[in-house]
Design a protein around this motif. Structure first.
Motif, PDB file in Angstrom:
ATOM      1  N   UNK A  40       0.827  -1.211   0.000  1.00  0.00           N
ATOM      2  CA  UNK A  40       0.000   0.000   0.000  1.00  0.00           C
ATOM      3  C   UNK A  40       0.856   1.253   0.000  1.00  0.00           C
ATOM      4  N   UNK A  41       2.105   1.111   0.429  1.00  0.00           N
ATOM      5  CA  UNK A  41       3.052   2.208   0.378  1.00  0.00           C
ATOM      6  C   UNK A  41       3.602   2.285  -1.045  1.00  0.00           C
ATOM      7  N   UNK A  42       3.311   3.381  -1.726  1.00  0.00           N
ATOM      8  CA  UNK A  42       3.679   3.506  -3.135  1.00  0.00           C
ATOM      9  C   UNK A  42       5.186   3.372  -3.337  1.00  0.00           C
ATOM     10  N   UNK A  43       5.972   3.970  -2.451  1.00  0.00           N
ATOM     11  CA  UNK A  43       7.416   3.897  -2.595  1.00  0.00           C
ATOM     12  C   UNK A  43       7.934   2.479  -2.490  1.00  0.00           C
ATOM     13  N   UNK A  44       7.455   1.740  -1.489  1.00  0.00           N
ATOM     14  CA  UNK A  44       7.871   0.348  -1.318  1.00  0.00           C
ATOM     15  C   UNK A  44       7.462  -0.484  -2.516  1.00  0.00           C
ATOM     16  N   UNK A  45       6.216  -0.306  -2.966  1.00  0.00           N
ATOM     17  CA  UNK A  45       5.715  -1.086  -4.101  1.00  0.00           C
ATOM     18  C   UNK A  45       6.552  -0.847  -5.353  1.00  0.00           C
ATOM     19  N   UNK A  46       6.947   0.405  -5.588  1.00  0.00           N
ATOM     20  CA  UNK A  46       7.736   0.722  -6.780  1.00  0.00           C
ATOM     21  C   UNK A  46       9.140   0.123  -6.700  1.00  0.00           C
ATOM     22  N   UNK A  47       9.756   0.203  -5.540  1.00  0.00           N
ATOM     23  CA  UNK A  47      11.105  -0.372  -5.397  1.00  0.00           C
ATOM     24  C   UNK A  47      11.065  -1.877  -5.586  1.00  0.00           C
ATOM     25  N   UNK A  48      10.100  -2.545  -4.977  1.00  0.00           N
ATOM     26  CA  UNK A  48       9.992  -4.000  -5.128  1.00  0.00           C
ATOM     27  C   UNK A  48       9.701  -4.379  -6.575  1.00  0.00           C
ATOM     28  N   UNK A  49       8.873  -3.579  -7.257  1.00  0.00           N
ATOM     29  CA  UNK A  49       8.609  -3.840  -8.679  1.00  0.00           C
ATOM     30  C   UNK A  49       9.882  -3.689  -9.496  1.00  0.00           C
ATOM     31  N   UNK A  79      14.970   3.196   3.189  1.00  0.00           N
ATOM     32  CA  UNK A  79      14.583   4.548   3.535  1.00  0.00           C
ATOM     33  C   UNK A  79      13.071   4.698   3.559  1.00  0.00           C
ATOM     34  N   UNK A  80      12.390   3.987   2.670  1.00  0.00           N
ATOM     35  CA  UNK A  80      10.939   4.118   2.548  1.00  0.00           C
ATOM     36  C   UNK A  80      10.212   3.281   3.589  1.00  0.00           C
ATOM     37  N   UNK A  81      10.729   2.098   3.895  1.00  0.00           N
ATOM     38  CA  UNK A  81      10.051   1.212   4.847  1.00  0.00           C
ATOM     39  C   UNK A  81      10.195   1.744   6.271  1.00  0.00           C
ATOM     40  N   UNK A  85      11.057   1.730  10.177  1.00  0.00           N
ATOM     41  CA  UNK A  85      12.224   1.099  10.787  1.00  0.00           C
ATOM     42  C   UNK A  85      11.921  -0.302  11.289  1.00  0.00           C
ATOM     43  N   UNK A  86      10.708  -0.506  11.832  1.00  0.00           N
ATOM     44  CA  UNK A  86      10.377  -1.818  12.389  1.00  0.00           C
ATOM     45  C   UNK A  86       9.881  -2.795  11.328  1.00  0.00           C
ATOM     46  N   UNK A  87       9.889  -2.363  10.052  1.00  0.00           N
ATOM     47  CA  UNK A  87       9.450  -3.246   8.964  1.00  0.00           C
ATOM     48  C   UNK A  87      10.549  -3.477   7.941  1.00  0.00           C
ATOM     49  N   UNK A  88      11.751  -3.018   8.224  1.00  0.00           N
ATOM     50  CA  UNK A  88      12.820  -3.145   7.238  1.00  0.00           C
ATOM     51  C   UNK A  88      13.220  -4.601   6.996  1.00  0.00           C
ATOM     52  N   UNK A  89      13.229  -5.413   8.033  1.00  0.00           N
ATOM     53  CA  UNK A  89      13.552  -6.821   7.858  1.00  0.00           C
ATOM     54  C   UNK A  89      12.548  -7.516   6.956  1.00  0.00           C
ATOM     55  N   UNK A  90      11.249  -7.253   7.184  1.00  0.00           N
ATOM     56  CA  UNK A  90      10.201  -7.854   6.364  1.00  0.00           C
ATOM     57  C   UNK A  90      10.285  -7.353   4.925  1.00  0.00           C
ATOM     58  N   UNK A  91      10.507  -6.032   4.777  1.00  0.00           N
ATOM     59  CA  UNK A  91      10.609  -5.466   3.434  1.00  0.00           C
ATOM     60  C   UNK A  91      11.781  -6.066   2.675  1.00  0.00           C
ATOM     61  N   UNK A  92      12.917  -6.256   3.349  1.00  0.00           N
ATOM     62  CA  UNK A  92      14.072  -6.852   2.683  1.00  0.00           C
ATOM     63  C   UNK A  92      13.826  -8.317   2.354  1.00  0.00           C
TER      64      UNK A  92
END
Length: 495
Positions: free
Chosen positions: A264-273, A387-389, A391-398
């Motif tokens: 739902x976070x546009x920045x995260x979605x774009x980086x993962x894409x 930077x976008x995720x 701090x407590x979700x950086x592990x999951x995002x990675x």
């Protein structure tokens, strides 16, 4: 304080050093066999389908189990699962080295991929638990760098090892690395709580659906997956149904296998894409160039490894420069530039390929450009994600980044193999994998080269689409990026 909470290690970079050995073993095994595949196919008399699955079996199982093992680690603990993965991977490496037949090697590679999944997943989780928030971004950036460098150096090492030890040489090299990783991890990784921080239930249905989905996609794309022409179409239809079902189930779950809320976070979605697109566009290139060189030009495995060495050199050079460049340019600018260089490199290499095989040497500058694009994309994209995720979700995002990157590798390989060998007879497909296509006549060679060029152009188009994705990243002040993450790669000594 919760007694189950992760304990910070007094020397976190020692843990990083130990886990990096496991990462190197995994990614050497992932990419190192690409240049040795023709030798394997010839000596084990592997069919086209078996040759395909020697590569895809490892990648499919690794990709499918990354998310599964990530959740299991939250239940049974990270250290036990990580060590189990290392042991499984190392034992499977020994079985690969001893394989007497193609079927044995495929089965051993599948087991090796299962161990690799536990290593990759818990590597990220262990770093997240070990490092304090202020240096976590740097550690994860270095983690991505180690993986990427090992991946691009893999074909070079694979070619050299094949020249010395035969096709089993890659496993001869990887086996002691696995043993070293086990010893270092036992000594360094702290004994944490026997159970995880969370007592959330394991999403069994999500695990089953995600694994079945990836398997269906690969079967739909794999040449020789079945004896009936309708099977790929059926697998494609099943994969669509499974994809819709998986998303629907994950949305309804209180504790899903995949936290879709991050998208739902546009920045995260774009980086993962962008990570997914970059992996699809670039991963299959060394495989295609190696197959072309051996099947059309008749070069050896060690020569094929040397042929793709400019990719490794370019990646290392650009990755080393990326930290300094991040002081002046945003991740948005650097990742888009990296994607653009990938497109240029892909087009240059593709347009130089010809049925006479005489243009191999001229591809080196474009392979170097491709490597630079990969290295330039890698660190800033991880920086943008961290930077976008929150701090407590950086592990999951990675963890999601790692999963989508592996999905991209899998799709890139499967698509490249199916279209590069499209229209070839079963005998010609087997000869292409075995590096003996030139013995079947000019018509089969010309068809194969045309296919490879078409795949290269398609991958270049994918890279250009990736430029657009990167340009859509949120704008960031480059100095703020470096300050916030303390630089994802070390501008100064990091340890």
């Amino acid at each position: 304080m919760d007694s189950l909470a992760p304990q910070r290690h007094p020397h976190p970079w020692r843990v990083f050093s130990a886990t990096s050995i496991g990462v190197v073993a995994v990614f050497l095994s992932l990419s190192g066999l690409t240049v040795a595949l023709p030798t394997v196919a010839r000596e084990l008399d592997a069919s086209g389908a078996q040759s395909t699955w020697i590569l895809l079996g490892y990648m499919l199982v690794t990709t499918a189990l990354i998310l599964v093992f990530g959740r299991l680690a939250d239940i049974i603990g990270r250290r036990p699962l990580y060590l189990a993965g290392l042991i499984t991977f190392t034992v499977a490496t020994g079985l690969c080295m001893l394989a007497p037949s193609a079927g044995w090697l495929v089965a051993a590679r599948v087991l090796q991929g299962a161990g690799a999944a536990a290593i990759v997943t818990n590597n990220t989780a262990l770093l997240t638990d070990t490092f304090p928030p202020r240096t976590l971004g740097r550690a994860l950036g270095w983690n991505a760098t180690v993986a990427a460098v090992a991946q691009v150096v893999g074909p070079v090492i694979g070619g050299a090892a094949t020249a010395v030890f035969g096709w089993r040489g890659l496993f001869v090299v990887v086996l002691p690395v696995g043993l070293l990783a086990i010893a270092a991890s036992i000594a360094v990784i702290p004994r944490g709580p026997s159970r995880a921080v969370t007592r959330e239930p394991f999403d069994v249905s999500g695990a089953v659906l995600s694994t079945a989905l990836l398997a269906a996609v690969v079967l739909a794309l794999t040449p020789g997956a079945g004896s009936t022409p309708w099977l790929p179409w059926a697998c494609g239809a099943v994969s669509l149904v499974l994809a819709v079902t998986f998303v629907a189930v994950q949305i309804r779950r209180t504790h899903p296998l995949v936290d879709l809320s991050l998208f739902r976070n546009r920045g995260i979605a774009l980086v993962l894409a962008a990570v997914l697109v970059n992996a699809i566009a670039t991963y299959a290139v060394t495989l295609l160039v190696s197959l072309y060189g051996q099947a059309v030009s008749g070069i050896s495995a060690v020569a094929a490894g040397a042929l793709v060495m400019p990719v490794a050199i370019g990646t290392v050079v650009a990755a080393a420069a990326a930290g300094s460049l991040m002081l002046r340019f945003s991740p948005r600018t650097l990742t888009a530039t990296g994607m653009g260089l990938n497109a240029v490199g892909l087009l240059g290499v593709t347009l130089l390929l010809s049925p006479d095989g005489g243009s191999l040497g001229a591809t080196a500058p474009f392979l170097f450009v491709l490597g630079c694009g990969t290295g330039l994309f890698m660190t800033p994209s991880t920086s943008a994600l961290m930077l976008t995720a929150p701090a407590d979700r950086r592990g999951i995002a990675n963890g999601l980044r790692s999963t989508l990157q592996n999905v991209g590798y899998l799709l890139s390989t499967a698509l490249a193999l199916v279209f590069a060998t499209a229209g070839l007879s079963a005998a010609a497909r087997q000869a292409a994998y075995g590096g003996t296509l030139g013995t079947l006549g000019s018509a089969e060679v010309a068809r194969f080269v045309d296919n490879v060029r078409a795949v290269g152009i398609a991958l270049a188009v994918v890279a250009l689409l990736g430029v657009g994705v990167c340009l859509a990243f949120p704008r960031r002040n480059p100095a703020a990026t470096v300050h916030t993450l303390e630089s994802v790669t070390p501008l100064k000594e990091s340890a």
